[in-house]
Design a protein around this motif. Structure first.
Motif, mmCIF file in Angstrom:
data_model
loop_
_atom_site.group_PDB
_atom_site.id
_atom_site.type_symbol
_atom_site.label_atom_id
_atom_site.label_comp_id
_atom_site.label_asym_id
_atom_site.label_seq_id
_atom_site.Cartn_x
_atom_site.Cartn_y
_atom_site.Cartn_z
ATOM 1 N N TYR C 140 -0.031 -1.278 0.112
ATOM 2 C CA TYR C 140 -0.056 -0.126 -0.025
ATOM 3 C C TYR C 140 1.121 1.544 -0.611
ATOM 4 N N VAL C 144 0.269 4.271 -2.785
ATOM 5 C CA VAL C 144 -0.226 5.525 -2.728
ATOM 6 C C VAL C 144 0.772 6.019 -1.022
ATOM 7 N N GLN C 161 -10.302 10.344 0.266
ATOM 8 C CA GLN C 161 -9.457 9.862 1.151
ATOM 9 C C GLN C 161 -10.128 8.708 1.749
ATOM 10 N N THR C 163 -12.851 7.014 0.644
ATOM 11 C CA THR C 163 -12.629 6.167 -0.720
ATOM 12 C C THR C 163 -11.517 5.049 -0.852
ATOM 13 N N LEU C 164 -10.530 5.914 -0.683
ATOM 14 C CA LEU C 164 -9.083 5.224 -0.856
ATOM 15 C C LEU C 164 -8.781 4.292 0.170
ATOM 16 N N CYS C 165 -8.990 4.354 1.779
ATOM 17 C CA CYS C 165 -9.009 4.097 2.544
ATOM 18 C C CYS C 165 -9.757 3.011 2.763
ATOM 19 N N THR C 184 -16.151 5.376 -7.251
ATOM 20 C CA THR C 184 -15.564 6.604 -7.590
ATOM 21 C C THR C 184 -16.648 7.437 -7.203
ATOM 22 N N MET C 191 -9.271 12.811 -8.782
ATOM 23 C CA MET C 191 -9.379 11.696 -7.498
ATOM 24 C C MET C 191 -9.723 10.226 -8.445
ATOM 25 N N LYS C 194 -7.213 8.540 -10.178
ATOM 26 C CA LYS C 194 -6.267 7.483 -8.961
ATOM 27 C C LYS C 194 -6.876 6.491 -8.354
ATOM 28 N N ILE C 195 -7.581 6.683 -8.476
ATOM 29 C CA ILE C 195 -8.818 5.290 -7.697
ATOM 30 C C ILE C 195 -8.531 4.083 -8.252
ATOM 31 N N LEU C 198 -5.888 2.242 -8.395
ATOM 32 C CA LEU C 198 -5.321 2.326 -7.820
ATOM 33 C C LEU C 198 -5.567 0.144 -7.554
#
Lengths: 273, 264, 323
Positions: C140, C144, C161, C163-165, C184, C191, C194-195, C198
């Motif tokens: 991880y 990121v 943040q 959503t990412l976590c 998303t 973002m 980015k998501i 990931l």
């Protein structure tokens, strides 16, 4: 990485370990919100103090109720306060259930490899129970000394069993009233109502006549929240058959509340989007 | 005026949507009546005398049932509402409404209260009247009673408003709300008639605004007093209404800066 | 062996027909009038390990019902489901141990706890070994910039943040399958990208199967080779994203610039400022034919012909004129 299953069996120890981890974190984060912590502290004091003032005002006018004098009534009061503590400490998240259901957030509890009831309850530690605990223990000691009750190992064990059994009723009543949120929009009202009834657990059940005594004993069992278990502890009172039934009925009632709650949870996740 | 009526109407309609809550309130009220009936019957029986602190058992019953029913009618969730609006940021959109925050929140409450009054209070009132065997008069005192309730509602809401202001600073609600609730309930006379309070507590409480919420209307209904004395009581209530309103309004003007400065 | 398998799965709900008014409410107490809603009706598909499948459909199509059945929350009325070799509803907790779930709008992390504490609790709940846990966190951190988020409580995070976590949390125990429900939603363009990146990486690293529901075609275009579309409980498409346009016909959009009011038989016409857009199925009504016909009766100053996008196809499917 083992991708297939949980290796160990999920026993009581597993759940306890998880529980204390979550709870200790919750307490930690609660402490970090100072304003919240301070106002909660004042709220606890106000809540308990107002209860005492009301109690005191009544006994200023009436020396005894149904053969129970001031100190005996104080004992009942203190007993009911302490018996409420576990429900406040560990089952407080029930109060947020309506919100969780209305917003749909409840569904998240269904996706973890944990018992849903456990997972939901573990999330919040009800710090407010602390007020009841402090006031309750203080008052109980005061009443105990005032009544010149004996102290021995056996009596302490009896007291703890009595408190534990009574607390099961407190918890069960809260679970059951919260579980209504799964079926009706306004379950919070049910919670508020039963919460109010609970305050009357501190009076002897003998004040109620006929059918209502049956209702408040078996349907909304406030009689078990202080009155019946206390009979065994007070020298001046004679225990009755129901006194000894308290632990068993307490366990049954708690188990029932758990089943209803789980049924509600399953019912909800089936229909909610 | 039209927009205020519309808001009041919205509160009435919304109250009707949650029909189950009415049923629950009625059932809750009924069980509560049963509990306090038995409790106070036992209390009076144990005392051996018919009159305690100048009140008889039926009088106490009527007082407590109606006071608690009034409590249920007047209970609003303004403090929690303000807190939630603050947390979600909706408070900003409420502040820019053309009616002002107070009116925007009050009017739906008024609407809900009117419905509550009709559906829960009036049936309780009638029930109590017949159960107590026509214990209180149904004459000119009803008019005093109604006027007194209207003033009481405003005092109650202003106190909620005041506490909401504190919430804007502390951003925490349970503790404050419970302090408010217990004080209003106990010193307002909704839990125990103020007549039972021993001196000097009784005198102290009589100089607080809280007694004007439940005790004052109940005295207008149940007490037998000359019109001058009734008018006097009403004026005291009115005075409190003005004082609490002014205090909460001034506080709000300061407190709302928390939102406008910090951006909610 | 497929990792997720649906064989002729149906889920029917009995829904109470509520009567109007107080009298109706009282009547409901005594005699109830139910109707059956087919939320999912005879759906079959299977997903192989490592696939990313876009599970699409309009609101109320039965998507969340399907996901709930896959996760064992909901019992199917009929049919067989298997997720990584288990029957989900027979053993919800064991199935849950091997899947991850993310809902775009609601966080599954502990609201008031710092992220790292949430991770530690998850480590215990899923019984992740110290070694695997450290390995996953190292992964991880390489993907990121996680360090500054560790000590931050979830309730203080921005939606992006969070959503990412949430996504990282769902992959923490290295599950065989991860369900992403609108991952998303509500995020800004950067973002979103980015998501998506990931998710794509996490899919490849451990060959994790991902089932994704979304209303954002950008997610589909970026991530899904395969699309399953469900509408009114019935599966209407299950094939690659590229084949979508072939399957639903060679749609094209003819744009013409004209001041006139245009009408033409059996095609959809919309006016977008000065352009008039005509969407047509090439094999039924060729663009050239329409153009020729229109030219005779109208004054046209400019034309453009465009191939239809995935988004437009799906829009047509949802609207019900795809088949």
């Amino acid at each position: 990485m083992d991708n297939t299953s949980i290796k160990r069996k999920r026993g009581l120890r597993f759940y306890l370990r998880i529980y204390f981890k979550i709870i200790s974190q919750d307490i930690k984060s609660k402490m970090s919100y100072r304003a919240d912590f301070i106002t909660t502290f004042f709220g606890m004091i106000a809540l308990n103090l107002s209860g005492f003032i009301a109690f005191w005002v009544i006994f200023k006018n009436f020396p005894q109720i149904n053969g129970w004098d001031y100190r005996e009534m104080l004992f009942l009061y203190a007993f009911s306060l302490i018996a409420l503590v576990p429900a406040e400490f560990f089952f407080d998240n029930n109060w947020n259930l309506q919100q969780a259901i209305v917003t749909g957030d409840f569904i998240k509890y269904c996706f973890k490899p944990l018992n849903i009831f456990f997972y939901y309850m573990s999330e919040v530690f009800g710090i407010r129970g602390l007020g009841q605990l402090v006031f309750g223990v203080g008052t109980l000691i005061y009443a105990w000394v005032g009544l010149a009750l004996p102290v021995s190992f056996l009596i302490i064990v009896k007291l703890l069993i009595a408190l534990f059994s009574a607390s099961l009723f407190m918890i069960a009543l809260r679970n059951l009233s919260a579980a209504t949120c799964f079926w009706i929009i306004n379950g919070l009202h049910v919670m508020n109502i039963t919460n109010k009834f609970r305050d009357y657990a501190r009076y002897p059940i003998t004040i109620f006549g006929g059918v209502f005594r049956v209702i408040f004993t078996f349907v909304i069992p406030i009689a078990f929240m202080a009155y019946y278990p206390s009979l065994e502890l007070l020298d001046t009172k004679q225990p009755v058959f129901l006194t000894y039934l308290t632990p068993i009925y307490g366990i049954i009632f708690f188990w029932l509340s758990y089943k209803v709650w789980m049924k509600g949870a399953m019912n909800y996740s089936g229909t909610g989007s | 005026m039209k927009k205020y009526l519309a808001l009041i109407r919205s509160g009435m309609v919304e109250a009707l949507v949650y029909r189950t809550s009415f049923v629950l309130k009625i059932v809750g009220n009924l069980i509560y009546i049963i509990i306090i009936y038995y409790l106070w019957k036992a209390i009076f029986q144990s005392s051996g005398t018919g009159t305690v602190a100048g009140m008889t058992f039926p009088q106490t019953m009527v007082y407590l049932v109606l006071a608690s029913s009034l409590f249920a009618v007047m209970e609003v969730y303004l403090v929690w509402g303000t807190h939630n609006a603050m947390q979600s940021g909706q408070i900003v959109s409420q502040l820019i409404k053309p009616v002002g925050y107070r009116a925007y929140n009050y009017c739906p409450f008024f609407g809900a209260m009117i419905m509550d009054f009709i559906i829960t209070f009036i049936p309780t009132f009638i029930l109590v009247y017949f159960l107590s065997g026509g214990y209180f008069d149904l004459g000119i005192n009803l008019l005093w009673f109604i006027i007194s309730i209207i003033i009481a509602v405003n005092i109650s809401l202003s106190i909620d408003y005041f506490v909401s202001c504190i919430v804007l600073y502390t951003q925490s609600v349970w503790g404050l709300n419970i302090v408010k609730e217990t004080i209003v309930m106990l010193f307002g006379g909704a839990a125990i008639p103020l007549a039972f309070f021993p001196e000097p507590l009784k005198t102290i409480v009589s100089y607080m605004p809280f007694q004007a919420i439940y005790n004052a209307p109940m005295m207008q209904l149940l007490g037998e007093a000359a019109p001058q004395k009734r008018l006097g009581m009403l004026l005291v209530q009115l005075l409190w209404a003005v004082v609490v309103y002014a205090a909460s309004e001034l506080f709000w003007r300061r407190a709302v800066k928390v939102v406008t400065v910090n951006g909610g | 062996m497929p990792i997720v398998e649906f064989k002729n799965v149906s889920k029917h709900f009995k829904v109470l027909n509520r009567r109007e008014g107080l009298v109706g409410g009282l009547k409901d107490l005594f005699s109830r009038d139910y109707k059956t809603v087919k939320a999912v009706d005879g759906v079959s598909f299977s997903v192989e390990a490592g696939e990313i499948v876009g599970y699409l459909g309009p609101n109320g199509a039965g998507k969340s019902t399907t996901i709930k059945m896959m996760t064992g929350v909901l019992l199917p009325t009929s049919g067989d489901i298997s997720v990584s070799g288990r029957v989900p509803y027979k053993d919800r907790t064991k199935t849950a141990a091997n899947i991850g779930v993310v809902f775009g709008q609601r966080s599954q992390l502990w609201w008031s706890l710092p992220l790292i504490e949430s991770f530690k609790i998850l480590r215990d709940i899923y019984d992740i070994s110290q070694e695997d846990y450290a390995k996953q966190l190292a992964l991880y951190e390489s993907l990121v910039d996680l360090e500054p988020l560790y000590s931050k409580p979830v309730r203080e995070m921005s939606l992006g943040q969070r959503t990412l976590c949430d996504i990282l949390a769902a992959f923490l125990h290295n599950p065989a399958v991860v369900f992403l429900d609108e991952p998303t939603i509500g995020l800004d363009v950067a973002m979103k990208a980015k998501i998506r990146e990931l998710i794509h990486t996490l899919n490849r690293v451990n060959n994790t199967t991902i089932i994704l529901t979304t209303h954002d075609i950008g997610d589909v275009d970026a991530l899904c080779r395969r699309i399953v579309i469900i509408d009114k409980g019935v599966m209407i498409y299950d094939d690659s994203a590229e084949n979508l346009s072939k399957f639903f016909g060679q749609y094209r959009t003819l744009k013409i610039k004209t001041d006139d009011e245009i009408t033409y038989e059996s095609v959809t016409i919309t006016r977008n400022e000065e352009w008039v857009e005509i969407v047509t199925k090439e094999d039924e009504m060729p663009v050239m034919e329409i153009l020729q016909a229109l030219q005779k009766s109208h004054k046209i100053s400019d034309i453009r012909i465009e191939e239809i996008t995935t988004e437009e196809i799906i829009k047509k499917i949802y609207a019900g004129d795809g088949r």
